[in-house]
Design a protein around this motif. Structure first.
Motif, PDB file in Angstrom:
ATOM      1  N   ALA A 113       0.981  -1.184  -0.200  1.00  0.00           N
ATOM      2  CA  ALA A 113       0.055   0.161   0.071  1.00  0.00           C
ATOM      3  C   ALA A 113       0.883   1.274   0.112  1.00  0.00           C
ATOM      4  N   GLY A 114       0.485   2.179  -1.006  1.00  0.00           N
ATOM      5  CA  GLY A 114       1.551   3.418  -0.997  1.00  0.00           C
ATOM      6  C   GLY A 114       2.864   3.188  -1.134  1.00  0.00           C
ATOM      7  N   THR A 115       3.175   1.833  -1.760  1.00  0.00           N
ATOM      8  CA  THR A 115       4.547   1.213  -2.265  1.00  0.00           C
ATOM      9  C   THR A 115       5.588   1.104  -1.327  1.00  0.00           C
ATOM     10  N   ILE A 116       5.052   1.487   0.118  1.00  0.00           N
ATOM     11  CA  ILE A 116       5.890   1.224   1.207  1.00  0.00           C
ATOM     12  C   ILE A 116       5.510   0.293   2.313  1.00  0.00           C
ATOM     13  N   LEU A 117       4.197   0.227   2.358  1.00  0.00           N
ATOM     14  CA  LEU A 117       3.714  -0.753   3.418  1.00  0.00           C
ATOM     15  C   LEU A 117       3.067  -1.967   2.986  1.00  0.00           C
ATOM     16  N   PRO A 118       3.635  -3.230   3.466  1.00  0.00           N
ATOM     17  CA  PRO A 118       3.165  -4.494   3.018  1.00  0.00           C
ATOM     18  C   PRO A 118       1.766  -4.657   3.606  1.00  0.00           C
ATOM     19  N   ILE A 119       0.817  -5.150   2.458  1.00  0.00           N
ATOM     20  CA  ILE A 119      -0.739  -5.157   2.923  1.00  0.00           C
ATOM     21  C   ILE A 119      -0.661  -6.240   3.922  1.00  0.00           C
ATOM     22  N   ALA A 120      -0.171  -7.580   3.635  1.00  0.00           N
ATOM     23  CA  ALA A 120      -0.310  -8.574   4.437  1.00  0.00           C
ATOM     24  C   ALA A 120       0.604  -9.867   4.104  1.00  0.00           C
ATOM     25  N   PRO A 121       0.972 -10.543   4.833  1.00  0.00           N
ATOM     26  CA  PRO A 121       2.015 -11.693   4.320  1.00  0.00           C
ATOM     27  C   PRO A 121       0.947 -12.436   3.014  1.00  0.00           C
ATOM     28  N   PRO A 122       1.671 -12.594   2.059  1.00  0.00           N
ATOM     29  CA  PRO A 122       0.922 -13.237   0.930  1.00  0.00           C
ATOM     30  C   PRO A 122       1.055 -15.027   1.150  1.00  0.00           C
ATOM     31  N   LEU A 123      -0.255 -15.431   1.167  1.00  0.00           N
ATOM     32  CA  LEU A 123      -0.657 -16.958   1.385  1.00  0.00           C
ATOM     33  C   LEU A 123      -0.547 -17.664   0.205  1.00  0.00           C
ATOM     34  N   GLY A 124      -0.753 -16.914  -1.111  1.00  0.00           N
ATOM     35  CA  GLY A 124      -0.732 -17.650  -2.130  1.00  0.00           C
ATOM     36  C   GLY A 124      -1.968 -18.445  -2.371  1.00  0.00           C
ATOM     37  N   LEU A 125      -2.970 -17.835  -2.361  1.00  0.00           N
ATOM     38  CA  LEU A 125      -4.289 -18.719  -2.467  1.00  0.00           C
ATOM     39  C   LEU A 125      -5.236 -18.203  -3.478  1.00  0.00           C
ATOM     40  N   PRO A 126      -5.016 -18.734  -4.648  1.00  0.00           N
ATOM     41  CA  PRO A 126      -5.434 -18.178  -5.995  1.00  0.00           C
ATOM     42  C   PRO A 126      -7.034 -17.906  -5.956  1.00  0.00           C
ATOM     43  N   GLN A 127      -7.899 -19.011  -5.508  1.00  0.00           N
ATOM     44  CA  GLN A 127      -9.310 -18.881  -5.308  1.00  0.00           C
ATOM     45  C   GLN A 127      -9.727 -17.868  -4.262  1.00  0.00           C
ATOM     46  N   ALA A 128      -9.107 -17.889  -3.361  1.00  0.00           N
ATOM     47  CA  ALA A 128      -9.514 -16.978  -2.337  1.00  0.00           C
ATOM     48  C   ALA A 128      -9.202 -15.691  -2.833  1.00  0.00           C
ATOM     49  N   ASN A 129      -8.140 -15.333  -3.559  1.00  0.00           N
ATOM     50  CA  ASN A 129      -8.012 -14.140  -4.070  1.00  0.00           C
ATOM     51  C   ASN A 129      -8.788 -13.612  -4.854  1.00  0.00           C
ATOM     52  N   GLN A 130      -9.423 -14.240  -5.951  1.00  0.00           N
ATOM     53  CA  GLN A 130     -10.468 -14.119  -6.733  1.00  0.00           C
ATOM     54  C   GLN A 130     -11.553 -13.870  -5.923  1.00  0.00           C
ATOM     55  N   TRP A 131     -12.041 -14.621  -5.115  1.00  0.00           N
ATOM     56  CA  TRP A 131     -13.294 -14.447  -4.335  1.00  0.00           C
ATOM     57  C   TRP A 131     -13.177 -13.102  -3.495  1.00  0.00           C
ATOM     58  N   ALA A 132     -11.878 -12.680  -2.949  1.00  0.00           N
ATOM     59  CA  ALA A 132     -11.911 -11.396  -2.146  1.00  0.00           C
ATOM     60  C   ALA A 132     -11.916 -10.316  -3.377  1.00  0.00           C
ATOM     61  N   GLY A 133     -11.268 -10.465  -4.346  1.00  0.00           N
ATOM     62  CA  GLY A 133     -11.350  -9.325  -5.460  1.00  0.00           C
ATOM     63  C   GLY A 133     -12.596  -9.081  -5.948  1.00  0.00           C
ATOM     64  N   THR A 134     -13.632 -10.030  -6.035  1.00  0.00           N
ATOM     65  CA  THR A 134     -14.940  -9.686  -6.375  1.00  0.00           C
ATOM     66  C   THR A 134     -15.684  -9.031  -5.234  1.00  0.00           C
ATOM     67  N   LEU A 135     -15.567  -9.816  -4.044  1.00  0.00           N
ATOM     68  CA  LEU A 135     -16.159  -9.032  -2.706  1.00  0.00           C
ATOM     69  C   LEU A 135     -15.966  -7.775  -2.681  1.00  0.00           C
ATOM     70  N   HIS A 136     -14.414  -7.391  -2.897  1.00  0.00           N
ATOM     71  CA  HIS A 136     -13.927  -5.943  -2.846  1.00  0.00           C
ATOM     72  C   HIS A 136     -14.657  -5.072  -3.754  1.00  0.00           C
ATOM     73  N   THR A 137     -14.796  -5.412  -5.127  1.00  0.00           N
ATOM     74  CA  THR A 137     -15.153  -4.739  -6.055  1.00  0.00           C
ATOM     75  C   THR A 137     -16.629  -4.531  -5.725  1.00  0.00           C
ATOM     76  N   VAL A 138     -17.615  -5.710  -5.721  1.00  0.00           N
ATOM     77  CA  VAL A 138     -19.130  -5.531  -5.540  1.00  0.00           C
ATOM     78  C   VAL A 138     -19.327  -4.706  -4.381  1.00  0.00           C
ATOM     79  N   GLU A 139     -18.661  -5.076  -3.202  1.00  0.00           N
ATOM     80  CA  GLU A 139     -18.771  -4.222  -1.998  1.00  0.00           C
ATOM     81  C   GLU A 139     -18.623  -2.527  -2.300  1.00  0.00           C
TER      82      GLU A 139
END
Length: 178
Positions: A113-139
């Motif tokens: 975030a802001g090119t300096i702050l890591p958002i979270a440690p990446p877990l590498g979960l592509p399906q969950a990432n797709q779901w989170a992206g859809t939820l984020h956009t729809v919300e």
């Protein structure tokens, strides 16, 4: 030096959030990617500022409660929706920030975030990432519809009821036009 009153502080917070909200409503990551890495970085900085403001607003709500009151001229349904409408917007902004965190958490690489702050440690979960992206956009777009209703609600109050809701929240420079 005097600190600003809560009303002044919330007015500044409100009007600082608005342009960032509009930015993210109109400009997508794919739009800025076409312009180059500097635009992606700028979009990321805007995201960090926006999320920080949303979290400050949510923290203020938790700490001090809702600042706005319905006012004496509001009756019936208009009075009944006042509190839930404002709470929905503030908690909706928090929800957008939280689902953005989920995007970073489920990503396959570290997102910043802001090119300096890591958002979270990446877990590498592509399906969950797709779901989170859809939820984020729809919300976000549902929240945008609620915000549009909120703006129309306050314009209606100003024109129909002739109350001071817009005057109270408008910056002093614009109050003479209301």
């Amino acid at each position: 030096m005097r600190l600003p009153t809560r009303r002044t502080y919330l007015k500044i917070l409100h009007w600082t959030v608005v342009p960032f909200f509009v930015w993210f409503l109109v400009v997508t990551p794919s739009d800025v990617a076409r312009l180059g890495s500097w635009a992606v970085d700028m979009h990321s900085v805007f995201g960090l500022i926006f999320v920080t403001l949303c979290l400050v607003w949510t923290a203020d709500l938790i700490w001090r409660g809702l600042a706005s009151r319905p006012g004496p001229k509001l009756r019936g349904t208009a009075r009944a929706i006042h509190r839930p409408l404002h709470l929905t917007i503030i908690w909706g902004l928090f929800g957008v920030a939280f689902t953005g965190f989920l995007l970073g958490l489920t990503a396959s690489r570290t997102l910043f975030a802001g090119t300096i702050l890591p958002i979270a440690p990446p877990l590498g979960l592509p399906q969950a990432n797709q779901w989170a992206g859809t939820l984020h956009t729809v919300e976000f777009y549902i929240l945008a519809a609620i915000v549009a209703f909120h703006a129309a609600y306050h314009v209606w109050r100003h024109l129909k009821l002739r109350d001071n809701a817009l005057r109270i929240m408008a910056p002093k420079i614009f109050q003479r036009f209301l």
